[in-house]
Scaffold this active site. Structure first.
Site, PDB file in Angstrom:
ATOM      1  N   THR B 156       9.920  -3.101  14.948  1.00 59.06           N
ATOM      2  CA  THR B 156      11.012  -2.446  14.223  1.00 59.06           C
ATOM      3  C   THR B 156      10.666  -0.976  14.044  1.00 59.06           C
ATOM      4  O   THR B 156       9.521  -0.650  13.700  1.00 59.06           O
ATOM      5  CB  THR B 156      11.215  -3.124  12.854  1.00 59.06           C
ATOM      6  OG1 THR B 156      11.443  -4.504  13.067  1.00 59.06           O
ATOM      7  CG2 THR B 156      12.397  -2.519  12.118  1.00 59.06           C
ATOM      8  N   GLU B 361       8.428 -11.434  10.209  1.00 63.96           N
ATOM      9  CA  GLU B 361       7.326 -11.420   9.237  1.00 63.96           C
ATOM     10  C   GLU B 361       6.824 -12.830   8.908  1.00 63.96           C
ATOM     11  O   GLU B 361       6.502 -13.157   7.775  1.00 63.96           O
ATOM     12  CB  GLU B 361       7.722 -10.631   7.983  1.00 63.96           C
ATOM     13  CG  GLU B 361       8.170  -9.217   8.389  1.00 63.96           C
ATOM     14  CD  GLU B 361       8.101  -8.192   7.278  1.00 63.96           C
ATOM     15  OE1 GLU B 361       7.324  -8.379   6.345  1.00 63.96           O
ATOM     16  OE2 GLU B 361       8.832  -7.206   7.390  1.00 63.96           O
TER      17      GLU B 361
END
Lengths: 380, 381
Positions: B156, B361
């Site tokens: 990201t 995550e």
């Protein structure tokens, strides 16, 4: 709200845990089998102040906050959900109602003895023909010659056979239906009261559940709780409080089931290793623990709101609904992890499985909770 | 959950900001995949790109709770912007501040906190996903430099970030946990962007494949001590997971709000559909689970801010919020019926955006492993 208990709350929790683990846990299985609570256990709980835990000090109670009380209930539920409901009904459904809605006279008359456990309370709302639709009751209380004459049948009354005093809801204005309901304090020894046989139940077996019939039972005018015809609201308000307790009960049962499951899965060997080594079991444990934690904060949150005086109807219903569905999920997984052993009485999860089921039913079914929650969400 | 007056006011301000400054155009960038540079600039102007950094380093000096409230409110209107904010703060800036030495903090933190430069975190690799110990990116020593080689994927802010934390192992390392992390700058020779990914959701957020070819890293840019990378990224992910939990809560709440409004307005069979129990119960279940999720997220933040262990709680918050968020959005779409399925309503976008919360995550499966380890470890000892 902080995600932290105060020192006082921790002390209440620890004391309750010690009592529950030392005195109740060793006989919990036996209480379930005999379907009764030994009197000496009730006496010890009275000595600890548990019969007046929420009653103001001036009436001899401990005057603890709702969350402290809930922590005590949770600890009891971990070892015996049946014992927990005995004390919960007495405290919340009777004493809380009397404290909040009773006249000063009534409070002085009854609360000191209730706080000592000399009088045990019960709550009579449900009838054979009115369950979730509690406003559809048919019991009546008609004023005649300066006193109310009560008639009707109340079912599934927890503590029915051991209670000395009942909080009874009946129609004072039958044509007004739910708007004509009033609440009364009625002594068990009053004329015209008869008890049914103890109900046989799936779980919470050591608690006493019966049908109560009132036949021309005279009740003094002063025993009216709150205003005449305002009883339905009172009954519901009391149940709002009770639901937090049932949430705590569901939580306690689930915590105990998880603890047993962890212990068992570390000991039980299959395929040459403890079953806890398998992800299939690990993921079950994770999901159980996660849902318990989520339920815990919903329950504590509702108790906290009650203490701070904020509205908590929606939160109490959420706590009860979520915790009870969670609990049933958790006990099912616990039995699953124990396999055949979980199906046997020898293992506590067998009892937990039966006990958890009631939490989705009493003090408002899961369906009734959803009605309460959506009503709160949709109201403007 | 009752927040303090201060946090409630903060939320009201942030919501107003998000509605006015971030929401407009969110739908369009979902279609075009254009990185929301203008929105990010507005975040920087509000100080949100250094929200948890002390004021002396150019941040706002606020708590995890503030960070999460911003995350919720951004996620409610534009998931792509929210993820950009999360990766910058929680995966790059905060770790540099927490693990870096004074020189590193002084060099990098102010420019990141002001939003002048965006941050990113290079952990995942084509063959090291859930098994992050399988990192293949490697480094060796050459005089006063380390030399980095390897590839990182699904990063990201990867192609828009100026500063990245990158994990790697020594060429001769044998232990899976022997990993180190470095602060690298994308302008250094040897850095290249392989491709920008085309995603199901969060389409405007930048997700890139990155290559490092003989990249020289000054030795001063080792983050913490050599070999601490594994421990560091576990900590980074603990904090990040709370953020992903908040993201899911923000999206679920937005979906719920939409569904509630729709149910009151939409008439069928001569009634607003909110009159029907089938709809009422969906709303009740959604609200109950969102409330439970939010409590778990805030609990983890509370523990974190109190300096206490919160790994298990963060995993629970992320797992529960992401699974129940998916359920809430699913049910909201059910309530809106055909309208929910149409891209003209934000639900269709939320449905796609939210799915990331169960993957990024640490997948839901990894969260369950983390939780189980804590549960079983406790009794074993």
């Amino acid at each position: 709200m902080n995600f932290e208990l105060t020192e006082d709350q921790k002390m209440v929790q620890e004391a309750a845990r010690e009592f529950a683990q030392k005195r109740v846990a060793p006989i919990a299985k036996e209480m379930d089998e005999k379907e009764e609570v030994p009197r000496e256990i009730l006496k010890e709980m009275a000595e600890l102040g548990y019969f007046g835990i929420r009653i103001p000090e001036r009436y001899g109670g401990l005057d603890l906050d709702m969350l402290s009380y809930v922590l005590m209930l949770e600890e009891l539920a971990k070892v015996s959900a049946g014992l927990m409901i005995v004390i919960s009904v007495h405290n919340t459904l009777f004493c809380e109602g009397l404290v909040q809605f009773g006249s000063e006279e009534l409070k002085q008359k009854y609360l000191p003895r209730m706080a000592k456990g000399e009088l045990i309370g019960a709550y009579c709302l449900t009838e054979p023909g009115s369950g979730t639709d509690a406003g559809g009751m048919s019991s009546t209380a008609i004023l005649k010659g300066g006193q109310y004459i009560l008639n009707g049948t109340k079912s599934f009354v927890t503590n029915g056979g051991i209670a000395d005093i009942f909080l009874v809801f009946a129609l004072t204005k039958p044509d007004l239906k739910s708007k004509g309901i009033s609440g009364f304090v009625v002594e068990a020894k009053s004329p015209g009261i008869s008890l049914g046989a103890p109900e046989k139940k799936l779980g919470i077996k050591c608690s006493d559940t019966r049908e109560i019939s009132l036949s021309d039972t005279p009740t003094p005018k002063e025993n009216l709780i709150g205003e005449e015809n305002h009883g339905f609201k009172i009954a519901l308000t009391i149940l709002n409080h009770g639901r937090i307790g049932i949430g705590a009960q569901a939580l306690g049962i689930a915590e105990a089931a998880l603890e047993e499951s962890i212990r068992y899965s570390l000991q039980r060997k299959q395929f040459g290793q403890p079953i806890a080594n398998f992800q299939g079991i690990q993921f079950k444990l994770s999901d159980m623990a996660m849902k318990i934690e989520a339920a815990r904060w919903l329950v504590y949150q509702a108790a906290y709101l009650q203490t701070t005086g904020e509205p908590f109807t929606k939160e109490a219903s959420m706590a009860k609904l979520f915790a009870s569905e969670m609990s049933n999920y958790v006990v099912n997984e616990a039995v699953q992890i124990h396999g055949g052993y979980g199906y046997m009485k020898e293992y506590a999860v067998e009892r937990f499985f039966r006990d958890a089921r009631i939490t989705e039913i009493y003090e408002g079914t899961s369906e009734a909770q959803r009605i309460v929650i959506s009503r709160e969400l949709l109201k403007d | 959950m009752i927040l303090s007056d201060e946090l409630q006011e903060f939320r009201a301000e942030v919501r107003d900001f998000a509605q006015k400054e971030i929401a407009p155009g969110a739908e369009e960038i979902d279609q075009t995949k254009e990185f929301p540079a203008e929105k990010v600039k507005k975040l920087a102007q509000r100080g949100f790109l250094g929200i948890m950094i002390p004021r002396e380093y150019g941040g706002l000096g606020l708590s995890s709770m503030h960070y999460l409230i911003v995350m919720e409110e951004l996620s409610a209107v534009c998931g792509s912007t929210a993820l950009t904010y999360a990766a910058h703060n929680s995966l790059c800036l905060n770790p540099i501040f927490n693990f870096g030495n004074k020189a590193q903090i002084e060099k990098y933190v102010p420019t990141l906190a002001s939003g002048e430069i965006l941050g990113a975190f290079g952990l995942t690799e084509p063959e090291a996903g859930s098994d992050a110990g399988g990192t293949k990116t490697n480094f060796s020593e050459n005089g006063s430099n380390f030399v980095l080689n390897g590839s990182k994927c699904f990063i990201t802010n990867g192609s828009v970030g100026g500063v990245l934390i990158v994990t790697a192992r020594r060429t001769d390392a044998t232990q899976p946990k022997d990993i180190s992390s470095f602060i690298v700058e994308s302008k250094w020779p040897g850095f290249s962007v392989g491709k920008r990914e085309d995603k199901m959701g969060l389409r405007a957020s930048d997700t890139a494949l990155l290559h490092f070819e003989d990249m020289k890293i000054p030795k001063d840019n080792l983050l913490g001590q050599e070999g601490e990378g594994f421990k560091q990224f576990l900590k980074i992910l603990d904090a990040g997971r709370i953020g992903i939990g908040a993201m899911s809560v923000g999206m679920a709440q937005a979906a719920f709000d939409l569904a509630l409004k729709f149910a009151k307005e939409r008439k069928q069979f001569n009634h607003p559909i909110a009159d029907f129990q089938a709809i009422q119960w969906k709303l009740a279940d959604m609200a109950t689970k969102i409330e439970a999720s939010r409590n778990l997220v805030y609990q983890a933040a509370y523990l974190k801010d109190g300096g206490r262990p919160y790994t298990k709680e963060a995993a629970m918050a992320k797992l529960f919020s992401s699974e129940t968020g998916r359920e809430a959005i699913y049910q909201a779409m059910q309530i809106l019926g055909g309208y929910g399925y149409m891209s003209s309503r934000p639900l269709e976008r939320m449905f796609r955006d939210q799915k990331l919360c169960e993957i990024g995550e640490g997948t839901s499966e990894i969260q369950r492993i983390v939780i189980a380890r804590h549960l079983l470890g406790k009794l074993k000892t």
